[in-house]
Scaffold this active site. Sequence first.
Site, PDB file in Angstrom:
ATOM      1  N   HIS A 219      35.651  40.319  46.339  1.00 56.02           N
ATOM      2  CA  HIS A 219      36.846  40.693  47.200  1.00 56.02           C
ATOM      3  C   HIS A 219      36.427  40.581  48.408  1.00 56.02           C
ATOM      4  CE1 HIS A 219      37.071  43.500  43.617  1.00 56.02           C
ATOM      5  NE2 HIS A 219      38.450  43.329  43.597  1.00 56.02           N
TER       6      HIS A 219
ATOM      7  N   ASP B 293      34.484  43.483  50.137  1.00 55.12           N
ATOM      8  CA  ASP B 293      32.883  43.735  49.300  1.00 55.12           C
ATOM      9  C   ASP B 293      32.172  43.086  50.283  1.00 55.12           C
ATOM     10  OD1 ASP B 293      34.370  44.653  47.082  1.00 55.12           O
ATOM     11  OD2 ASP B 293      34.080  42.500  45.965  1.00 55.12           O
TER      12      ASP B 293
HETATM   13  C1  XLS Z   1      39.762  46.731  38.447  1.00 52.05           C
HETATM   14  C2  XLS Z   1      39.590  45.285  38.221  1.00 52.05           C
HETATM   15  C3  XLS Z   1      38.898  44.527  39.424  1.00 52.05           C
HETATM   16  C4  XLS Z   1      39.383  42.952  39.573  1.00 52.05           C
HETATM   17  C5  XLS Z   1      39.472  42.382  40.897  1.00 52.05           C
HETATM   18  O1  XLS Z   1      39.836  47.417  37.492  1.00 52.05           O
HETATM   19  O2  XLS Z   1      38.957  44.953  37.246  1.00 52.05           O
HETATM   20  O3  XLS Z   1      37.745  44.654  39.539  1.00 52.05           O
HETATM   21  O4  XLS Z   1      38.538  42.410  38.591  1.00 52.05           O
HETATM   22  O5  XLS Z   1      40.116  43.008  41.813  1.00 52.05           O
END
Ligand code: XLS
Length: 434
Positions: free
Chosen positions: A99, A102
């Site tokens: 993300h 992140d």
């Molecule tokens: C959350 C989601 C997230 C996505 C990416 O539950 O799995 O991690 O994979 O935004």
Amino acid sequence: MQYFDCDKIQFEGTSSKNALSFKHYNADELVGGKSMKDHLRFAGAYWHIMRNDLSDPFGGGTAQMPWDDGSDSVENALTRVDVFFEFLDKMGIEYYCWHDRDIAPELNDLSASSAALDKVVAKLKDKQNETGVKLLWGTACLFSHPRYSQGAATSPDANVYAYAGAQVKKAMEATKELDGLGYTFWGGREGYSTLLNTNMKREIDHLAAFLHMAVDHAKKIGFDGPFYIEPKPREPSTHQYDSDAAACLNFLREYDLMDRFRLNIETNHATLAGHTMEHELTVAANAGMLGSIDANRGDTLIGWDTDQFPTDIHLATQVMLVVLEMGGLTTGGLNFDAKRRRESHEPIDLVHAHIGGMDAFARGLKIAHAIREDRRLLNFVDERYSSFDKDIGAKVESGQCSFEDLEAFTQANGEPTVASGRQEMLENLVNEFL
Ligand code: XLS
Ligand code: NI
Ligand code: NI
């Protein structure tokens, strides 16, 4: 620098007692003429590996991250890049996902956040060039910041919607800059807490308009990888619009987005939706829409997204049966959207966790391949539908059949003799291979 207290993890085979080795994952070993690493396309999740401090609703973080000074500085973000790439190298993982927030901090305003992102992206690009690691997909975090508490592309507030669009624009450009293979939309808070305050129709229309803007922007910047939608039924919202694979497909069809989108199916989201993982994968694959996989698992005793590492061999086998049946993953991969338990707080636990996931999928791959080579299971299914290969069945499948035809056929043929579904026999058959 050495942030993880181990050498590069090697394949040592099943006789090894070394916990820091692969027992089954042998990257270059061929399974059905293709290497394990090309079948499995493992990816590391930046958010779990670098940013998850293992806090839960009842307590703060436990994860030891000696490299992290806890600040929102760009320097700290740049240090994390080195740690992350050391980790990928030691694991032999060749793809990763992030993300925007992140990899780089969210600062006082959009321009400052974007400038910070640019600096980190430049370093990621150098690291990718140095190591050959590729970005499987990028995404924007549209759920952590308080402005998104009532949604992003489905926020009732056009100011928030605009902020989200600006953020996705930048995240797409960063993905393009890093030659990302795909770009993901996980709904985050795209849903509602109560219908009392919600105009569902307007929210979903706005979401579709948002995704069309993303498609247009991809064209403008020359990003031609797939967009992925990642279904999840609830949490954090009560109801999320992308609740499962079927709901996503319906949405994409209704709003004419099928061409540019594929699905990214996550195990724990499937189970939260009340489905099995193989159900969700099959729904996506049948529509030609299975793009990528977030590999993890839930806990049968806990009703939320525990994002555990996928160590269940049976589950990995079921996933790989669907993947092999559709001819393999192309742009997508197996992204470990998984975190350690709060009690596993040492950096080396990240290594153990990923070894477990990779070994489980290596076994799942080998077992699924063997089941397919054996053909008894596949033949059984073919045989079960074989009455549709000829006569009245073939007429149905050709679209040429009427109720009059069915009536005449039944009058001529009488009561059908139904064959057994043999579920238990087939379960035994699968167990033969485990
Ligand atoms: C959350 C989601 C997230 C996505 C990416 O539950 O799995 O991690 O994979 O935004
Ligand atoms: Ni996910
Ligand atoms: Ni999840």
